[in-house]
Design an enzyme around this catalytic site. Structure first.
Site: not given
Length: 226
Positions: A72-74
């Site tokens: 999951v991206s920042a």
């Protein structure tokens, strides 16, 4: 014992409420100032989209591992990309690469309807459960090869690819509505990629580089396992 707030579909502790607010403040400091996007980020409980062992990192600005070997991206990356889409409340959005469903939830607060596709059935099932737990009702999930788009629901006002591709697929580009925007990281896997913003205007497609990123690559086809 921590104070608890009733926010409808979920219960939020005071500590978590403060952590969300601190995250939004940190995003503001990084120049991410779209109020609607920041409001959506503050409303979405990122911990819900992570395994229990990663809950303590939920409101740190970092990418985290999820199921099927994905990430999951920042939050800053999510905010940046979503902000570039310039989503209006009446827009139909296609998300290619559902992942955990975290960005899906944020998109749902900004648009009329979100259509999201992922090659992993496991990710689709988990994301659907998480979105349902938040009582979000304007998301449609598809276990599909997103790199061919979703022709049956096209056209879309906005299209976002959550991972990199060597080039923007024509099949996806052609599903963009007039005056639509498509956002995609373009470049080789494992290396720095160009974040490209494509706009459709008067039947023409105009692409502009709006930044550089390093994201996982999207793969074509549907996974036979997971």
């Amino acid at each position: 014992m921590p104070q608890v707030f009733d926010t409808g579909p979920e219960t939020v502790t005071q500590d978590e409420s403060e952590a969300r607010a601190a995250l939004v403040l940190s995003l503001r400091r990084r120049g991410l100032n779209d109020r609607r996007v920041l409001s959506a980020i503050e409303r979405v409980p990122r911990r819900l989209f992570l395994s229990a062992r990663h809950h303590r990192f939920a409101y740190e600005d970092s990418l985290l591992p999820i199921e099927c070997g994905q990430v999951v991206s920042a939050p800053s990356m999510v905010a940046r990309m979503v902000q570039l889409l310039e989503i209006a409340p009446n827009h139909r959005v296609l998300e290619i690469g559902t992942g955990s469903g975290y960005q899906t939830a944020i998109l749902s607060h900004l648009s009329q309807h979100v259509f999201t596709a992922d090659r992993y059935q496991t990710l689709i099932n988990l994301a659907r459960q998480r979105i349902a737990a938040l009582k979000i009702q304007n998301v449609e999930f598809h276990h599909a090869d997103g790199l061919t788009g979703l022709r049956e629901r096209a056209p879309y006002d906005r299209i976002i690819l959550t991972g990199s591709v060597p080039a923007i697929p024509d099949s996806v580009r052609l599903q963009l509505a007039p005056d639509g925007i498509l956002l995609a990281p373009v470049g080789p896997a494992g290396q720095q990629q160009d974040l490209m913003c494509m706009r459709k205007k008067d039947g023409e497609y105009l692409s502009t580089k709006v930044g550089e990123v390093r994201l996982v690559s999207l793969r074509d086809g549907i996974a036979q396992v997971l």
